[in-house]
Design a protein around this motif. Structure first.
Motif, mmCIF file in Angstrom:
data_model
loop_
_atom_site.group_PDB
_atom_site.id
_atom_site.type_symbol
_atom_site.label_atom_id
_atom_site.label_comp_id
_atom_site.label_asym_id
_atom_site.label_seq_id
_atom_site.Cartn_x
_atom_site.Cartn_y
_atom_site.Cartn_z
ATOM 1 N N ASN A 1 0.822 -1.215 0.000
ATOM 2 C CA ASN A 1 0.000 0.000 0.000
ATOM 3 C C ASN A 1 0.857 1.266 0.000
ATOM 4 O O ASN A 1 0.426 2.317 -0.479
ATOM 5 C CB ASN A 1 -0.915 0.015 1.226
ATOM 6 C CG ASN A 1 -1.989 -1.044 1.170
ATOM 7 O OD1 ASN A 1 -2.324 -1.549 0.101
ATOM 8 N ND2 ASN A 1 -2.541 -1.397 2.321
ATOM 9 N N MET A 2 2.069 1.166 0.526
ATOM 10 C CA MET A 2 2.988 2.307 0.573
ATOM 11 C C MET A 2 3.901 2.365 -0.660
ATOM 12 O O MET A 2 4.804 3.201 -0.715
ATOM 13 C CB MET A 2 3.852 2.235 1.836
ATOM 14 C CG MET A 2 3.096 2.457 3.136
ATOM 15 S SD MET A 2 2.503 4.172 3.328
ATOM 16 C CE MET A 2 0.808 3.999 2.757
ATOM 17 N N GLY A 3 3.698 1.473 -1.616
ATOM 18 C CA GLY A 3 4.487 1.503 -2.837
ATOM 19 C C GLY A 3 5.631 0.516 -2.876
ATOM 20 O O GLY A 3 6.349 0.426 -3.878
ATOM 21 N N ASN A 4 5.835 -0.229 -1.772
ATOM 22 C CA ASN A 4 6.873 -1.269 -1.749
ATOM 23 C C ASN A 4 6.260 -2.562 -2.278
ATOM 24 O O ASN A 4 5.754 -3.388 -1.510
ATOM 25 C CB ASN A 4 7.393 -1.479 -0.308
ATOM 26 C CG ASN A 4 8.066 -0.249 0.249
ATOM 27 O OD1 ASN A 4 8.572 0.595 -0.488
ATOM 28 N ND2 ASN A 4 8.082 -0.134 1.571
ATOM 29 N N ASN A 5 6.295 -2.729 -3.591
ATOM 30 C CA ASN A 5 5.571 -3.847 -4.195
ATOM 31 C C ASN A 5 6.234 -5.189 -3.910
ATOM 32 O O ASN A 5 7.285 -5.271 -3.268
ATOM 33 C CB ASN A 5 5.389 -3.624 -5.699
ATOM 34 C CG ASN A 5 6.708 -3.567 -6.460
ATOM 35 O OD1 ASN A 5 7.739 -4.057 -6.004
ATOM 36 N ND2 ASN A 5 6.683 -2.955 -7.638
ATOM 37 N N ALA A 6 5.602 -6.257 -4.396
ATOM 38 C CA ALA A 6 6.082 -7.608 -4.108
ATOM 39 C C ALA A 6 7.494 -7.822 -4.627
ATOM 40 O O ALA A 6 8.317 -8.471 -3.960
ATOM 41 C CB ALA A 6 5.126 -8.643 -4.708
ATOM 42 N N ASP A 7 7.799 -7.296 -5.795
ATOM 43 C CA ASP A 7 9.145 -7.445 -6.350
ATOM 44 C C ASP A 7 10.168 -6.785 -5.439
ATOM 45 O O ASP A 7 11.225 -7.362 -5.161
ATOM 46 C CB ASP A 7 9.206 -6.820 -7.747
ATOM 47 C CG ASP A 7 10.620 -6.824 -8.315
ATOM 48 O OD1 ASP A 7 11.125 -7.905 -8.658
ATOM 49 O OD2 ASP A 7 11.231 -5.740 -8.381
ATOM 50 N N PHE A 8 9.852 -5.594 -4.958
ATOM 51 C CA PHE A 8 10.758 -4.898 -4.037
ATOM 52 C C PHE A 8 10.965 -5.705 -2.761
ATOM 53 O O PHE A 8 12.102 -5.876 -2.300
ATOM 54 C CB PHE A 8 10.196 -3.515 -3.704
ATOM 55 C CG PHE A 8 10.956 -2.784 -2.631
ATOM 56 C CD1 PHE A 8 12.118 -2.090 -2.937
ATOM 57 C CD2 PHE A 8 10.512 -2.795 -1.305
ATOM 58 C CE1 PHE A 8 12.827 -1.412 -1.942
ATOM 59 C CE2 PHE A 8 11.211 -2.122 -0.320
ATOM 60 C CZ PHE A 8 12.370 -1.437 -0.634
ATOM 61 N N LEU A 9 9.889 -6.210 -2.184
ATOM 62 C CA LEU A 9 10.003 -6.966 -0.935
ATOM 63 C C LEU A 9 10.807 -8.244 -1.129
ATOM 64 O O LEU A 9 11.579 -8.635 -0.239
ATOM 65 C CB LEU A 9 8.617 -7.294 -0.386
ATOM 66 C CG LEU A 9 7.807 -6.108 0.149
ATOM 67 C CD1 LEU A 9 6.417 -6.566 0.576
ATOM 68 C CD2 LEU A 9 8.527 -5.419 1.302
ATOM 69 N N LYS A 10 10.666 -8.890 -2.261
ATOM 70 C CA LYS A 10 11.456 -10.097 -2.526
ATOM 71 C C LYS A 10 12.939 -9.751 -2.664
ATOM 72 O O LYS A 10 13.799 -10.534 -2.246
ATOM 73 C CB LYS A 10 10.939 -10.804 -3.774
ATOM 74 C CG LYS A 10 9.586 -11.473 -3.561
ATOM 75 C CD LYS A 10 9.068 -12.155 -4.818
ATOM 76 C CE LYS A 10 7.719 -12.822 -4.552
ATOM 77 N NZ LYS A 10 7.176 -13.482 -5.765
#
Length: 231
Positions: free
Chosen positions: A194-203
């Protein structure tokens, strides 16, 4: 024992570990992060897993690579909500020791933006911004929920020094590193998105932190990201 000392006592192990952590992981295609973000994730991860000696060894490197002391102090402060003072306290001491050794002022950097009178209101607003409007009244469910809104979010998330996206990222790292918090990890993966840290970023965050928490907790974090994406 420092990293340089371990290179003498355990040379073969250190050769392989340092190649993996400081070369292979960092340069893996499509898994990189900018240097300050990578270090912010790593120091949050080390705090989360209780890696005091690794933190002591690597914090100077993070500072030398440009990680802002403000971000470091704010990360340590926020960890108290997810680890408790019993596990957070040594990291505050280590941080102050290293800051002093580098002639960095140890006094608090970020600043509170709330008062005792409005911390609950502002904390609930931060929760709602991250997780959705339904969180504005979540504090009414009981005293722990009220403390969560006023203390965790009102006292810490509203401080200067890190924005909400960065605060959600370090929270994700705290939870992933300590393990056993998968329901909260999924919820904060959603908050990150929701804050813009998408799944790719988190991975990519998980990939960069894997050398410090190992494969089981890293794989659990990836699974939590995927569950959050589906939900």
């Amino acid at each position: 024992m420092s990293i340089s000392e371990k290179r003498k006592t355990d040379s073969q192990f250190m050769e392989r570990f340092e190649h993996f952590a400081f070369d292979e992981v960092i340069s893996e295609k499509d898994q990189s992060l900018d240097t300050p973000t990578r270090w912010l994730a790593i120091i949050a991860t080390l705090i989360g897993c209780g890696g005091q000696e690794a933190y002591r060894d690597l914090l100077p490197k993070a500072l030398d690579d440009g990680l802002n002391p403000v971000a470091i102090k704010e990360t340590v402060y926020q960890s108290v909500d997810y680890l408790g003072m019993g596990r957070m306290w040594p990291f505050l001491d280590i941080t102050n020791e290293i800051f002093s050794s580098k002639n960095i002022p140890v006094a608090s950097y970020g600043e509170a933006t709330t008062t005792e009178e409005n911390r609950l209101e502002k904390g609930a607003e931060a929760q709602a911004e991250i997780f959705g409007e339904h969180m504005k009244d979540a504090w009414k469910a009981g005293h722990i929920n009220r403390w969560l809104a006023a203390n965790c979010f009102g006292d810490y998330y509203t401080r200067t020094g890190l924005d909400l996206a960065q605060r959600e990222m370090i929270t994700f790292c705290f939870l992933a590193a300590q393990g056993g918090c998968e329901p909260q990890l999924i919820a904060h993966a959603k908050g990150n998105m929701n804050m813009g840290n998408n799944a790719d970023f988190l991975k990519r965050v998980v990939s960069q932190c894997l050398p410090y928490i190992g494969y089981p907790r890293s794989l659990n974090a990836i699974t939590s990201i995927e569950k959050a994406s589906k939900e």
